[in-house]
Write a protein that holds these residues in place. Structure first.
Motif, short mmCIF file in Angstrom:
data_model
loop_
_atom_site.label_atom_id
_atom_site.label_comp_id
_atom_site.label_asym_id
_atom_site.label_seq_id
_atom_site.Cartn_x
_atom_site.Cartn_y
_atom_site.Cartn_z
N VAL A 56 1.11 -1.05 0.20
CA VAL A 56 -0.19 0.05 -0.19
C VAL A 56 0.87 1.32 -0.95
O VAL A 56 1.01 2.22 -0.20
N LEU A 57 1.90 1.71 1.03
CA LEU A 57 2.47 2.33 0.59
C LEU A 57 3.27 2.71 -0.35
O LEU A 57 3.53 3.60 -0.93
N ALA A 58 4.06 1.19 -1.43
CA ALA A 58 4.81 2.08 -2.23
C ALA A 58 3.71 2.15 -3.54
O ALA A 58 4.53 2.95 -4.15
N THR A 59 2.44 1.82 -3.19
CA THR A 59 2.08 1.35 -4.65
C THR A 59 0.83 3.90 -4.67
O THR A 59 0.54 4.15 -5.32
N ALA A 60 1.14 4.08 -3.87
CA ALA A 60 0.08 5.34 -2.95
C ALA A 60 1.33 5.92 -3.63
O ALA A 60 1.95 6.54 -4.04
N PRO A 61 0.08 6.85 -4.58
CA PRO A 61 0.35 8.52 -5.51
C PRO A 61 1.13 9.03 -4.15
O PRO A 61 1.06 9.65 -2.81
N THR A 62 2.09 9.71 -4.32
CA THR A 62 3.74 10.34 -3.71
C THR A 62 2.65 11.71 -3.02
O THR A 62 2.79 11.76 -1.58
N ASP A 63 1.67 12.08 -3.62
CA ASP A 63 1.24 13.60 -3.15
C ASP A 63 0.12 12.60 -2.05
O ASP A 63 -0.34 13.26 -0.82
N ALA A 64 -0.38 11.82 -2.13
CA ALA A 64 -1.20 11.44 -1.14
C ALA A 64 -0.23 10.76 -0.11
O ALA A 64 -1.12 10.81 1.01
N LEU A 65 0.61 10.12 -0.13
CA LEU A 65 1.17 9.60 1.02
C LEU A 65 2.23 11.12 1.68
O LEU A 65 1.72 11.16 3.17
N ASP A 66 2.16 12.11 1.27
CA ASP A 66 2.36 13.58 1.91
C ASP A 66 1.20 13.64 2.67
O ASP A 66 1.73 14.19 3.88
N ALA A 67 0.27 13.79 1.97
CA ALA A 67 -1.39 14.21 2.98
C ALA A 67 -1.48 13.23 4.13
O ALA A 67 -1.12 13.92 5.17
N ALA A 68 -1.26 12.21 4.36
CA ALA A 68 -1.92 11.29 4.63
C ALA A 68 -0.76 11.01 5.99
O ALA A 68 -0.46 11.45 6.73
#
Length: 169
Positions: free
Chosen positions: A27-39
């Motif tokens: 999940v962490l690897a496939t998340a879009p970078t901007d979505a991971l930044d926000a989370a």
């Protein structure tokens, strides 16, 4: 020597724990970078993150992608992709020395570092539930929605072939 499959104070161990960790790393690897930044930002607002240090700074390289003809045939080299990896270790708390790792597709050093920190936090019982609720659940939900949307788009182009039986007597 076999791994124990009993639950200890930190939670399940053995195969069950490996499968759970593989799932959250995916999940962490496939998340879009901007979505991971926000989370990641939301998690920081929910409480101070523990200090960490880099064991392996984010570095990019190439990985060979292998495939099988028809999904079951002989393997062949499909091509290369860019991969960034990172490893961190948490420095404070009860379980000092908890290591987290991440391998992501692309060249985003920030994404790799954030994913490695989140991997380490998910291994700590005190942080696991919080990271699960604030970061993983929304990212997994968004991933499932994207996959469903892609499947629906692909289904629009599906062609079904059928053969009509001729009246041969």
């Amino acid at each position: 020597m076999m791994q124990s499959e009993t639950a200890g104070p930190a939670g399940p161990t053995g195969t069950e724990a490996n499968e759970a960790r593989a799932a959250w790393l995916r999940v962490l690897a496939t998340a879009p970078t901007d979505a991971l930044d926000a989370a990641y930002t939301r998690l920081g607002q929910a409480g101070a993150l523990p200090a960490w240090r880099l064991l392996r700074k984010p570095e990019s390289g190439m990985a060979m992608v292998r495939a099988r003809a028809g999904g079951t045939g002989a393997q062949f080299n499909l091509g290369e992709i860019t991969v960034t990896r990172c490893a961190v270790v948490l420095e404070d708390g009860d379980a000092a020395g908890t290591a987290g790792v991440a391998y992501i597709q692309g060249r985003s050093a920030r994404h790799a570092e954030q994913a490695a920190v989140l991997d380490a936090l998910l291994q700590r019982p005190a942080w696991h539930q919080r990271v699960q609720e604030i970061v993983l659940a929304p990212l997994a939900s968004a991933h499932a929605e994207r996959a469903a949307q892609q499947a629906a788009t692909a289904a629009q182009t599906r062609v079904e072939f059928f053969t009509m039986v001729r009246g041969e007597d």
